[in-house]
Write an enzyme that holds these catalytic residues in place. Structure first.
Site, PDB file in Angstrom:
ATOM      1  CD1 TRP A 192      60.007  58.677  18.364  1.00 32.70           C
ATOM      2  CD2 TRP A 192      59.777  59.165  20.521  1.00 32.70           C
ATOM      3  NE1 TRP A 192      60.634  57.695  19.092  1.00 32.70           N
ATOM      4  CE2 TRP A 192      60.513  57.969  20.409  1.00 32.70           C
ATOM      5  CE3 TRP A 192      59.515  59.676  21.790  1.00 32.70           C
ATOM      6  CZ2 TRP A 192      60.979  57.266  21.514  1.00 32.70           C
ATOM      7  CZ3 TRP A 192      59.991  58.976  22.885  1.00 32.70           C
ATOM      8  CH2 TRP A 192      60.717  57.793  22.756  1.00 32.70           C
ATOM      9  CD  GLN A 240      51.658  62.532  20.352  1.00 36.80           C
ATOM     10  OE1 GLN A 240      51.209  63.576  20.790  1.00 36.80           O
ATOM     11  NE2 GLN A 240      51.637  61.412  21.041  1.00 36.80           N
ATOM     12  CD  GLU A 282      50.201  71.542  16.693  1.00 42.28           C
ATOM     13  OE1 GLU A 282      50.023  70.334  16.559  1.00 42.28           O
ATOM     14  OE2 GLU A 282      51.324  72.065  16.732  1.00 42.28           O
ATOM     15  CG  ASP A 287      75.232  61.850  20.510  1.00 38.86           C
ATOM     16  OD1 ASP A 287      75.434  62.006  21.725  1.00 38.86           O
ATOM     17  OD2 ASP A 287      74.582  60.897  20.049  1.00 38.86           O
ATOM     18  CG  HIS A 322      54.873  69.158  24.773  1.00 36.51           C
ATOM     19  ND1 HIS A 322      53.628  69.006  25.345  1.00 36.51           N
ATOM     20  CD2 HIS A 322      54.660  69.242  23.438  1.00 36.51           C
ATOM     21  CE1 HIS A 322      52.711  68.997  24.390  1.00 36.51           C
ATOM     22  NE2 HIS A 322      53.320  69.140  23.227  1.00 36.51           N
ATOM     23  NE  ARG A 360      54.570  72.989  21.689  1.00 33.05           N
ATOM     24  CZ  ARG A 360      55.109  72.166  20.811  1.00 33.05           C
ATOM     25  NH1 ARG A 360      56.407  72.059  20.736  1.00 33.05           N
ATOM     26  NH2 ARG A 360      54.359  71.430  20.025  1.00 33.05           N
ATOM     27  CG  HIS A 398      58.525  68.842  23.181  1.00 36.24           C
ATOM     28  ND1 HIS A 398      58.251  67.526  22.865  1.00 36.24           N
ATOM     29  CD2 HIS A 398      57.991  69.582  22.180  1.00 36.24           C
ATOM     30  CE1 HIS A 398      57.580  67.483  21.722  1.00 36.24           C
ATOM     31  NE2 HIS A 398      57.415  68.707  21.282  1.00 36.24           N
ATOM     32  CD  GLU A 430      65.334  68.674  18.996  1.00 42.19           C
ATOM     33  OE1 GLU A 430      65.148  68.937  20.194  1.00 42.19           O
ATOM     34  OE2 GLU A 430      64.921  67.616  18.469  1.00 42.19           O
ATOM     35  NE  ARG A 441      59.836  72.857  18.375  1.00 44.20           N
ATOM     36  CZ  ARG A 441      58.732  72.116  18.234  1.00 44.20           C
ATOM     37  NH1 ARG A 441      57.973  72.224  17.161  1.00 44.20           N
ATOM     38  NH2 ARG A 441      58.380  71.267  19.180  1.00 44.20           N
TER      39      ARG A 441
END
Length: 527
Positions: free
Chosen positions: A45, A47, A113, A216, A237, A284, A345, A369, A380
């Site tokens: 996922w 991107q 970014e 988990d 995010h 962020r 996120h 993670e 992060r």
């Protein structure tokens, strides 16, 4: 019930797990456990891309500094330096595996970014994670020493307490896992176990995380006696697509990196410069809080992210997947703004590990993670997450290999006991409780917090833990029940961590303690 034994057992089939598997497979028999189909985790996922120092004029020192600034000084400097210095080699290995990174004039194309002082994001258009997952999967499936075991939901780590000859050594010897096909619980044992189970995003109502991100590994490690750290630092995010049909579609940070601006739909005006001099390129947490503030102040459902002022060809070339997805929903991003809201996120906290990925439990390693490695600190930095998976996946493999002779053979383990439970006749309880947790975590333990809200959340968690424990004790395990048990555990760890931090730092922002303390100290919970 089946029993299987391997040299190394890896729980999780994303970037961290498959990297560890590929690095161990030359000398060991490795099993990779996947909760569903292979590759159902967060890696594919992603991107954005992977941060690495590759541009002339950039430096390791600069990448380290950017990471520390984003992390609000809570990062472990030695870990940050180690990971940053390993990044170029990690990119080179992925290139060898066939990941088709974007190039320009023969060199890797680097994008920028938020929070980065240089262009250093290596990417495959806007689907980097997917391309990396495909390359790692292809290599793992082809390797004779790697056994992929899909559709197994890990329930608990196997420790000396589960041995036929009871032991309090605390060592981990594998996992009990529910086989979705047979609906029986299998025992999988190994000399070393690696947790690569991802984060805990599904604790929240709105999240960009995949459906299986229910914390988990964090909950299993906690129950097995490992310390958990910094769970209050949940990254939101800033720009998740606001759409009632499509949940959790992410609009990558790179849209802002390439000139996208945030506007208030009520006034039509750009608002980020009023919050931070870096405007849309602020880290962020700052951008997410600014959006949250605009939404709450004006009673909005969303804000606009607008890149329609850039040339249509440029937008389509840089963001082909986002463009296609949104055209299908009736939004042409070359002509109109995108409605966006913040969403959970990334889980910056997790199982405490050292530089080799070792946890507190002998024989148990963790990467990605699921961990708190010291890399991210209180927030992060964009595109450091896939990098962490690659570096720690390899580091754990290296340490297991180098210390193989000190890892004990697993003892005989008792079978899973189902003699005192029945099939559930009230699955509705699970759906109800799951929904309740996600809603109060979003409202009380979200982007902006107060002690009163946190205490309300804690009170509800205490009640729900009793209910879930009672339910778990009476009925056969199902995938949903296993996940719910872990969600309650992780929600409790998040709230306890948040209540213990009497300051605002990075992602933890509380109206009761708006200032940052002079000293940066990790939150560490001990079982």
């Amino acid at each position: 019930m089946s029993r299987e034994s391997f040299d190394v057992l890896i729980v999780g089939s994303g970037a961290a797990g498959l990297t560890a598997a590929l690095n161990l497979a030359a000398t060991r028999k490795v099993a990779v456990l996947s909760k569903g189909e292979l590759g159902g985790g967060a890696t594919e996922w992603a991107q954005g891309g992977i941060a690495a120092v590759l541009e002339e004029g950039d430096s390791f020192e600069s990448h380290v500094r950017d990471t520390m600034i984003a992390g609000a000084g809570l990062n472990n400097l030695a870990v940050v330096e180690h990971v940053v210095s390993e990044a170029p080699a990690a990119i080179a290995r992925l290139t060898e595996l066939g990941v088709p990174f974007a190039t320009e004039g023969g060199d890797l194309h680097l994008t920028r970014e938020g929070g980065h002082s240089h262009r250093r994001i290596v990417h495959v258009a806007d689907a980097t994670g997917w391309a990396i997952q495909q390359a790692l999967e292809k290599a793992a499936v082809a390797h004779p020493n790697i056994t992929i075991i899909p559709d197994r939901v890990a329930i608990d780590l196997v420790t000396g307490r589960h041995a036929r000859e009871f032991s309090t050594s605390g060592a981990v010897h594998g996992v009990y896992a529910l086989n979705r096909g047979t609906k029986k619980v299998d025992v999988l044992t190994a000399r070393a176990t690696v947790l690569a189970t991802g984060g805990a995003g599904r604790t929240y109502l709105y999240s960009t995380a995949p459906r299986g991100a229910t914390g988990d590994g964090i909950a299993m490690a906690w129950r097995a006696g490992c310390r958990i750290s910094n769970m209050e630092f949940m990254q939101f995010h800033p720009t998740c697509l606001y759409n009632l049909e499509v949940k959790n579609f992410l609009i990558t940070e790179a849209v802002r990196g390439e000139g996208g601006i945030l506007k208030n739909p009520k006034t039509g005006e750009r608002f980020m410069p009023a919050y931070d001099e870096r405007a849309e390129l602020a880290p962020r947490d700052i951008v997410a809080r600014a959006i949250d503030s605009e939404i709450k102040r004006d009673g909005l459902d969303y804000v606009w992210l607008d890149i329609s002022h850039r040339e249509p060809e440029f937008v389509k070339a840089h963001f082909p997947n986002i463009y296609e997805k949104l055209i299908g929903l009736g939004i042409d991003i070359t002509r109109e703004p995108i409605p966006v809201v913040p969403a959970q996120h990334y889980t910056c906290g997790g199982v405490l590990v050292d530089l080799d990925g070792r946890t507190d439990a002998p024989g148990l390693y963790a990467a990605g993670e699921v961990t708190q490695s010291g890399l991210h600190g209180a927030n992060r930095l964009a595109s450091n997450s896939l990098l962490e998976c690659l570096v720690f996946g390899e580091g754990a493999a290296r340490h297991i290999d180098a210390h193989w002779d000190s890892l004990p053979e697993p003892p005989p383990i008792r079978a899973w006991d189902e003699s005192r439970v029945a099939d559930s006749d009230e699955e509705v309880v699970i759906a109800q409780t799951w929904g309740e947790i996600r809603r109060f975590m979003w409202n009380y333990v979200g982007i902006v917090r107060t002690t009163k809200r946190l205490e309300r959340a804690k009170h509800r968690i205490d009640l729900l833990r009793q209910e879930v424990a009672d339910y778990y004790g009476h009925f056969r395990v199902t995938p949903d029940l296993i996940e719910l048990r872990n969600l309650v555990e992780v929600a409790d760890l998040i709230v306890r961590s948040a209540l213990s931090r009497h300051e605002s730092r990075g992602l933890h922002y509380t109206l009761d303690y708006p200032r940052m303390a002079d000293k940066a100290v990790d939150t560490v919970l001990v079982p």
